[in-house]
Enzyme design. Structure first.
Site, PDB file in Angstrom:
ATOM      1  N   ARG A 164      11.680  -3.181  11.354  1.00 38.63           N
ATOM      2  CA  ARG A 164      10.385  -2.618  12.283  1.00 38.63           C
ATOM      3  C   ARG A 164      10.113  -3.659  13.380  1.00 38.63           C
ATOM      4  O   ARG A 164       9.966  -4.800  13.245  1.00 38.63           O
ATOM      5  CB  ARG A 164       9.426  -2.050  11.712  1.00 38.63           C
ATOM      6  N   LYS A 171       0.816  -1.319  -0.026  1.00 36.50           N
ATOM      7  CA  LYS A 171      -0.181   0.091  -0.152  1.00 36.50           C
ATOM      8  C   LYS A 171       0.872   1.388   0.203  1.00 36.50           C
ATOM      9  O   LYS A 171       0.590   2.212  -0.827  1.00 36.50           O
ATOM     10  CB  LYS A 171      -0.900   0.118   1.342  1.00 36.50           C
ATOM     11  N   ARG A 231      -9.435   1.282   8.536  1.00 39.14           N
ATOM     12  CA  ARG A 231      -8.777  -0.334   8.801  1.00 39.14           C
ATOM     13  C   ARG A 231      -9.961  -0.879   9.408  1.00 39.14           C
ATOM     14  O   ARG A 231      -9.714  -2.164   9.496  1.00 39.14           O
ATOM     15  CB  ARG A 231      -7.644  -0.132   9.680  1.00 39.14           C
ATOM     16  N   ARG A 256      -0.659  -9.407  12.998  1.00 36.75           N
ATOM     17  CA  ARG A 256      -1.354  -8.455  12.158  1.00 36.75           C
ATOM     18  C   ARG A 256      -1.982  -9.187  11.186  1.00 36.75           C
ATOM     19  O   ARG A 256      -3.112  -8.348  10.837  1.00 36.75           O
ATOM     20  CB  ARG A 256      -0.126  -7.390  11.782  1.00 36.75           C
ATOM     21  N   ARG A 282      11.368  -6.233   4.686  1.00 37.86           N
ATOM     22  CA  ARG A 282      11.287  -4.873   4.650  1.00 37.86           C
ATOM     23  C   ARG A 282      12.058  -4.377   5.757  1.00 37.86           C
ATOM     24  O   ARG A 282      12.419  -4.583   6.651  1.00 37.86           O
ATOM     25  CB  ARG A 282       9.689  -4.471   5.028  1.00 37.86           C
TER      26      ARG A 282
HETATM   27  P1  ADP Z   1       2.141  -1.594   3.463  1.00 32.19           P
HETATM   28  O1  ADP Z   1       2.235  -0.275   3.305  1.00 32.19           O
HETATM   29  O2  ADP Z   1       1.026  -2.292   2.683  1.00 32.19           O
HETATM   30  O3  ADP Z   1       2.472  -2.400   4.590  1.00 32.19           O
HETATM   31  P2  ADP Z   1       5.053  -1.788   1.769  1.00 32.19           P
HETATM   32  O4  ADP Z   1       4.378  -0.623   0.472  1.00 32.19           O
HETATM   33  O5  ADP Z   1       5.590  -1.088   2.840  1.00 32.19           O
HETATM   34  O6  ADP Z   1       3.447  -2.366   2.214  1.00 32.19           O
HETATM   35  O7  ADP Z   1       5.713  -2.764   1.264  1.00 32.19           O
HETATM   36  C1  ADP Z   1       5.822  -3.927   2.117  1.00 32.19           C
HETATM   37  C2  ADP Z   1       7.164  -4.453   1.630  1.00 32.19           C
HETATM   38  O8  ADP Z   1       7.320  -5.103   0.504  1.00 32.19           O
HETATM   39  C3  ADP Z   1       8.368  -3.424   1.475  1.00 32.19           C
HETATM   40  O9  ADP Z   1       9.629  -3.872   1.896  1.00 32.19           O
HETATM   41  C4  ADP Z   1       8.130  -3.122  -0.005  1.00 32.19           C
HETATM   42  O10 ADP Z   1       9.530  -2.536  -0.512  1.00 32.19           O
HETATM   43  C5  ADP Z   1       8.013  -4.311  -0.570  1.00 32.19           C
HETATM   44  N1  ADP Z   1       7.024  -4.496  -1.819  1.00 32.19           N
HETATM   45  C6  ADP Z   1       6.358  -3.634  -2.033  1.00 32.19           C
HETATM   46  N2  ADP Z   1       5.439  -4.055  -3.076  1.00 32.19           N
HETATM   47  C7  ADP Z   1       6.054  -5.062  -3.521  1.00 32.19           C
HETATM   48  C8  ADP Z   1       5.902  -5.904  -4.822  1.00 32.19           C
HETATM   49  N3  ADP Z   1       5.136  -5.628  -5.743  1.00 32.19           N
HETATM   50  N4  ADP Z   1       6.828  -6.875  -4.948  1.00 32.19           N
HETATM   51  C9  ADP Z   1       7.853  -7.259  -4.108  1.00 32.19           C
HETATM   52  N5  ADP Z   1       8.133  -6.463  -2.933  1.00 32.19           N
HETATM   53  C10 ADP Z   1       7.264  -5.611  -2.867  1.00 32.19           C
HETATM   54  P1  AMP Z   2       1.025   0.518   9.119  1.00 28.48           P
HETATM   55  O1  AMP Z   2       2.437   1.145   8.685  1.00 28.48           O
HETATM   56  O2  AMP Z   2      -0.205   1.121   8.214  1.00 28.48           O
HETATM   57  O3  AMP Z   2       1.139  -0.921   8.547  1.00 28.48           O
HETATM   58  O4  AMP Z   2       0.361   0.830  10.354  1.00 28.48           O
HETATM   59  C1  AMP Z   2       1.213   0.224  11.590  1.00 28.48           C
HETATM   60  C2  AMP Z   2       0.739   0.251  12.730  1.00 28.48           C
HETATM   61  O5  AMP Z   2      -0.155   1.456  13.168  1.00 28.48           O
HETATM   62  C3  AMP Z   2      -0.775  -0.934  12.555  1.00 28.48           C
HETATM   63  O6  AMP Z   2      -0.283  -2.125  12.834  1.00 28.48           O
HETATM   64  C4  AMP Z   2      -1.766  -0.493  13.750  1.00 28.48           C
HETATM   65  O7  AMP Z   2      -1.461  -0.728  15.136  1.00 28.48           O
HETATM   66  C5  AMP Z   2      -1.447   1.154  13.704  1.00 28.48           C
HETATM   67  N1  AMP Z   2      -2.324   1.951  12.710  1.00 28.48           N
HETATM   68  C6  AMP Z   2      -1.996   2.401  11.644  1.00 28.48           C
HETATM   69  N2  AMP Z   2      -3.203   2.888  10.895  1.00 28.48           N
HETATM   70  C7  AMP Z   2      -4.219   2.542  11.757  1.00 28.48           C
HETATM   71  C8  AMP Z   2      -5.743   2.739  11.697  1.00 28.48           C
HETATM   72  N3  AMP Z   2      -6.323   3.175  10.802  1.00 28.48           N
HETATM   73  N4  AMP Z   2      -6.400   2.268  12.576  1.00 28.48           N
HETATM   74  C9  AMP Z   2      -5.746   1.530  13.695  1.00 28.48           C
HETATM   75  N5  AMP Z   2      -4.473   1.472  13.825  1.00 28.48           N
HETATM   76  C10 AMP Z   2      -3.605   1.841  12.861  1.00 28.48           C
END
Ligand code: ADP
Ligand code: AMP
Length: 214
Positions: free
Chosen positions: A160, A13, A88, A171, A127
């Site tokens: 992280r 995302k 969410r 999660r 990541r």
């Molecule tokens: P989210 O915001 O949904 O938690 P991220 O955008 O941080 O996810 O992506 C999670 C991990 O996967 C990151 O390390 C990112 O660089 C990697 N990633 C994102 N999109 C892809 C993809 N299409 N293919 C492989 N790895 C990806």
């Molecule tokens: P993210 O970076 O979007 O994966 O968010 C990291 C963490 O922040 C999640 O696992 C939740 O604990 C908290 N968080 C982020 N956005 C929300 C939301 N809209 N509602 C509740 N918790 C959230």
């Protein structure tokens, strides 16, 4: 253009939201980033949010909704935004619709970045996040130019705490229980668009551009 990104933690995302924000010149609003900035700055909100985040749980709706609504009322959101990590839960989605409805506005697209759970565990393990600016990378799929160092600000990269395997499993469970029902919610609203999130980052983005328009 008002866009919501849906998908499991680690589906991509944030990666796609940043690209959307750059192409369409709209702000990228990540509630996860807002909470992490609050934690870093030692605010009361950050202290409260951290106790939930470290356990892989969602922060309670009442701590999230007002924060987002305030952010959406800022001037830079007039032409639209891409929301990443919010809503969410169904109550968050209803609160967003309610707040927008009062202004005669609505969400245009809810984009679900679809990735099976098996891929997620691998993604999250690879990541890496910058301790300074929060930029995220992937050891294999989105590496930095210099290993372990952020391309944007030169600071150190870490895994992280909430990306550690046990927390990721938690999660994912929370995602299925509390967030996945939003797919039905936005299907019913007629604005859900699904993209295959397992393909290369650029190919996912192209699928999104095909939906949003050039
Ligand atoms: P989210 O915001 O949904 O938690 P991220 O955008 O941080 O996810 O992506 C999670 C991990 O996967 C990151 O390390 C990112 O660089 C990697 N990633 C994102 N999109 C892809 C993809 N299409 N293919 C492989 N790895 C990806
Ligand atoms: P993210 O970076 O979007 O994966 O968010 C990291 C963490 O922040 C999640 O696992 C939740 O604990 C908290 N968080 C982020 N956005 C929300 C939301 N809209 N509602 C509740 N918790 C959230």
């Amino acid at each position: 253009m008002k866009i919501i990104m849906l998908g499991a933690p680690g589906a991509g995302k944030g990666t796609q939201a940043k690209k959307i924000a750059a192409k369409y010149n709209i702000p990228h609003i990540s509630t996860g980033d807002i909470f992490r900035a609050n934690i870093k700055n030692g605010t009361e909100l950050g202290k409260k949010a951290k106790t939930y985040m470290d356990q892989g749980l969602l922060v309670p709706d009442e701590l999230v909704v007002d924060l987002v609504v305030d952010r959406l009322n800022q001037d830079d959101c007039k032409e639209g935004y891409v929301l990443d990590g919010f809503p969410r839960t169904i109550p968050q989605a209803e609160a967003l619709d309610g707040a927008l409805g009062k202004l005669g506005q609505k969400v245009d697209f809810a984009i679900d970045v679809d990735v099976p759970d098996e891929n997620i565990i691998h993604r999250m393990g690879g990541r890496r996040a910058c301790v300074g600016c929060g930029a995220t990378y992937h050891l294999e799929h989105a590496p930095t130019k210099v290993e372990g160092i952020c391309d944007m600000c030169g600071q150190e990269l870490i895994l992280r705490d909430d990306d550690k395997p046990e927390t990721v499993k938690k999660r994912l469970g929370v995602y299925h229980e509390q967030t996945k029902p939003l797919i039905n919610y936005y299907t019913t609203a007629g604005i859900l668009k699904t993209v295959d999130g397992t393909v290369d980052i650029e190919d996912v983005f192209q699928a999104i551009v095909n939906i949003l328009g050039e």
